[in-house]
Design a protein around this motif. Structure first.
Motif, PDB file in Angstrom:
ATOM      1  N   ALA A   1       6.940  -2.286  53.162  1.00  0.00           N
ATOM      2  CA  ALA A   1       5.506  -2.488  53.390  1.00  0.00           C
ATOM      3  C   ALA A   1       4.861  -1.397  54.226  1.00  0.00           C
ATOM      4  O   ALA A   1       3.634  -1.262  54.222  1.00  0.00           O
ATOM      5  N   LYS A   2       5.647  -0.623  54.964  1.00  0.00           N
ATOM      6  CA  LYS A   2       5.050   0.352  55.878  1.00  0.00           C
ATOM      7  C   LYS A   2       4.322   1.440  55.102  1.00  0.00           C
ATOM      8  O   LYS A   2       4.662   1.763  53.965  1.00  0.00           O
ATOM      9  N   SER A   3       3.307   1.997  55.732  1.00  0.00           N
ATOM     10  CA  SER A   3       2.539   3.093  55.144  1.00  0.00           C
ATOM     11  C   SER A   3       2.658   4.304  56.059  1.00  0.00           C
ATOM     12  O   SER A   3       3.323   4.271  57.086  1.00  0.00           O
ATOM     13  N   ASP A   4       1.989   5.378  55.696  1.00  0.00           N
ATOM     14  CA  ASP A   4       2.015   6.583  56.525  1.00  0.00           C
ATOM     15  C   ASP A   4       0.937   6.560  57.601  1.00  0.00           C
ATOM     16  O   ASP A   4       0.890   7.453  58.444  1.00  0.00           O
ATOM     17  N   GLY A   5       0.061   5.568  57.566  1.00  0.00           N
ATOM     18  CA  GLY A   5      -1.038   5.515  58.517  1.00  0.00           C
ATOM     19  C   GLY A   5      -0.693   4.735  59.768  1.00  0.00           C
ATOM     20  O   GLY A   5       0.445   4.306  59.980  1.00  0.00           O
ATOM     21  N   PRO A   6      -1.679   4.506  60.619  1.00  0.00           N
ATOM     22  CA  PRO A   6      -1.465   3.756  61.856  1.00  0.00           C
ATOM     23  C   PRO A   6      -1.042   2.318  61.576  1.00  0.00           C
ATOM     24  O   PRO A   6      -1.508   1.696  60.620  1.00  0.00           O
ATOM     25  N   VAL A   7      -0.152   1.784  62.411  1.00  0.00           N
ATOM     26  CA  VAL A   7       0.371   0.430  62.225  1.00  0.00           C
ATOM     27  C   VAL A   7       0.258  -0.353  63.532  1.00  0.00           C
ATOM     28  O   VAL A   7       0.591   0.161  64.606  1.00  0.00           O
ATOM     29  N   ALA A   8      -0.214  -1.579  63.422  1.00  0.00           N
ATOM     30  CA  ALA A   8      -0.123  -2.555  64.508  1.00  0.00           C
ATOM     31  C   ALA A   8       0.980  -3.530  64.132  1.00  0.00           C
ATOM     32  O   ALA A   8       0.845  -4.272  63.149  1.00  0.00           O
ATOM     33  N   LEU A   9       2.072  -3.526  64.872  1.00  0.00           N
ATOM     34  CA  LEU A   9       3.219  -4.380  64.590  1.00  0.00           C
ATOM     35  C   LEU A   9       3.134  -5.612  65.471  1.00  0.00           C
ATOM     36  O   LEU A   9       3.141  -5.503  66.706  1.00  0.00           O
ATOM     37  N   VAL A  10       3.044  -6.792  64.858  1.00  0.00           N
ATOM     38  CA  VAL A  10       2.774  -8.029  65.590  1.00  0.00           C
ATOM     39  C   VAL A  10       4.030  -8.883  65.637  1.00  0.00           C
ATOM     40  O   VAL A  10       4.637  -9.168  64.604  1.00  0.00           O
ATOM     41  N   LEU A  11       4.421  -9.298  66.853  1.00  0.00           N
ATOM     42  CA  LEU A  11       5.611 -10.115  67.044  1.00  0.00           C
ATOM     43  C   LEU A  11       5.252 -11.369  67.821  1.00  0.00           C
ATOM     44  O   LEU A  11       4.454 -11.323  68.770  1.00  0.00           O
ATOM     45  N   GLY A  12       5.877 -12.493  67.437  1.00  0.00           N
ATOM     46  CA  GLY A  12       5.619 -13.760  68.104  1.00  0.00           C
ATOM     47  C   GLY A  12       6.744 -14.142  69.048  1.00  0.00           C
ATOM     48  O   GLY A  12       7.796 -13.503  69.094  1.00  0.00           O
ATOM     49  N   ALA A  13       6.508 -15.208  69.790  1.00  0.00           N
ATOM     50  CA  ALA A  13       7.510 -15.709  70.716  1.00  0.00           C
ATOM     51  C   ALA A  13       8.693 -16.288  69.952  1.00  0.00           C
ATOM     52  O   ALA A  13       8.553 -16.766  68.818  1.00  0.00           O
TER      53      ALA A  13
ATOM     54  N   ARG B   1       4.542  10.804  66.845  1.00  0.00           N
ATOM     55  CA  ARG B   1       4.893  10.943  65.436  1.00  0.00           C
ATOM     56  C   ARG B   1       3.843  10.285  64.542  1.00  0.00           C
ATOM     57  O   ARG B   1       3.499  10.806  63.491  1.00  0.00           O
ATOM     58  N   ARG B   2       3.389   9.119  64.934  1.00  0.00           N
ATOM     59  CA  ARG B   2       2.343   8.410  64.200  1.00  0.00           C
ATOM     60  C   ARG B   2       1.797   7.327  65.132  1.00  0.00           C
ATOM     61  O   ARG B   2       2.455   6.914  66.079  1.00  0.00           O
ATOM     62  N   PRO B   3       0.576   6.835  64.902  1.00  0.00           N
ATOM     63  CA  PRO B   3       0.018   5.798  65.764  1.00  0.00           C
ATOM     64  C   PRO B   3       0.657   4.435  65.470  1.00  0.00           C
ATOM     65  O   PRO B   3       0.525   3.908  64.364  1.00  0.00           O
ATOM     66  N   VAL B   4       1.342   3.880  66.452  1.00  0.00           N
ATOM     67  CA  VAL B   4       1.914   2.541  66.350  1.00  0.00           C
ATOM     68  C   VAL B   4       1.631   1.793  67.642  1.00  0.00           C
ATOM     69  O   VAL B   4       1.901   2.301  68.739  1.00  0.00           O
ATOM     70  N   VAL B   5       1.053   0.605  67.510  1.00  0.00           N
ATOM     71  CA  VAL B   5       0.805  -0.279  68.647  1.00  0.00           C
ATOM     72  C   VAL B   5       1.585  -1.568  68.420  1.00  0.00           C
ATOM     73  O   VAL B   5       1.551  -2.135  67.322  1.00  0.00           O
TER      74      VAL B   5
END
Length: 287
Positions: free
Chosen positions: A232-244, A140-144
């Motif tokens: 905050a999300k956009s229509d482009g690729p997203v890198a979603l960062v999560l911590g411990a 659907r869209r680039p998400v890492v």
């Protein structure tokens, strides 16, 4: 903000029984980049267990499989699927196993459901190779997803399961202080581990910069984020960062993210388990 315009697409006896199955070292990584060899100790065979985990591993042509244990009940219940998988190239020898065989191979806590597979860890791609590869047509869209020292194998397994279910490209993690491939992690992922890349990097901040160069907008989940993920999300690729859980994102990771965002939870529960937060966030990004 949208960076999508800049994305560049272009047969042995009974095995020794491990006493425990802890986190161990994180996936092996090379300096400045991602894992060059298999996650965990290089080529050291280990045991996977559970129906979904074992069937997915048997179906994966990239897996080096050594031995399969099958209980009589599991053989009857999953015989048709097993017959097809064991006819594939590279299939391991199968052995009808009893309770003692499973006890000899697996940790006491392993819920094996009558199936256990001895195999080598998967060789994972490099981050740069992932970024250079074209997206699957079904994406659907680039998400890492990017994990900052998330060490619990059950949390990581659940995150990988959500990543596969919602269509994320990969899960990126730190080379140290991270959960390596293990029976517990792969069982919790319920087959997703053999479908979703799990890439270790030595330097997480540098990996985030590589993602940004490739056109990804990096959003760090943090309670103090001013905007919600939905805003905050956009229509482009997203890198979603999560911590411990507990420590959250480290300082340098926070500073490298383009923006910190939060999920709109309510009192009295103001925070979610990291795997639950990942699932909610992935749904928001990929719905």
């Amino acid at each position: 903000m949208d960076r999508s315009h800049s994305r560049q697409r272009s047969n042995a006896g009974s095995p020794k029984r491990p006493k425990t199955e802890g986190n161990g070292p994180g996936p092996a990584a090379r300096p400045g980049g991602s894992a060059k060899g298999p996650s965990g100790p290089a080529h050291r065979a280990h045991w996977l267990f559970g129906v979904h985990a074992v069937l997915a591993a048997l179906a994966n042509p990239k897996r080096r499989k050594e031995r399969l244990l099958v209980s009589k009940e599991a053989g009857q219940r999953h015989g048709e699927a097993l017959d097809k998988l064991l006819a594939l190239p590279g299939a391991p020898p199968a052995h009808q196993a009893n309770r003692e065989d499973f006890m000899s191979a697996l940790p006491d806590s392993a819920v094996h459901q009558g199936l256990a597979l001895q195999c080598a860890p998967l060789t994972q791609p490099h981050l740069e190779d992932l970024l250079a590869a074209p997206l699957p047509e079904t994406a659907r869209r680039p998400v890492v997803l990017v994990l900052d020292q998330v060490t619990d194998p059950q949390n990581v397994g659940a995150i990988l399961r959500s990543a596969a279910a919602f269509g994320a490209q990969a899960v990126v993690t730190t080379g140290r202080n991270a959960a390596a491939e293990s029976g517990v992690l792969v069982k919790t992922a319920s087959g997703a581990f053999d479908h979703t890349p799990y890439i270790a990097v030595t330097n997480l901040a540098r990996a985030l910069e590589s993602l940004k160069t490739a056109g990804y907008w990096s959003l760090g989940l943090a309670g103090e984020g001013k905007r919600t993920l939905a805003d905050a999300k956009s229509d482009g690729p997203v890198a979603l960062v999560l911590g411990a859980e507990g420590s959250g994102l480290r300082r340098l990771t926070r500073e490298t993210c383009d923006e910190l965002v939060h999920l709109p939870t309510r009192e009295p529960i103001s925070a979610l388990n990291v795997s639950n937060a990942a699932a909610v966030a992935l749904y928001e990004l990929l719905k």
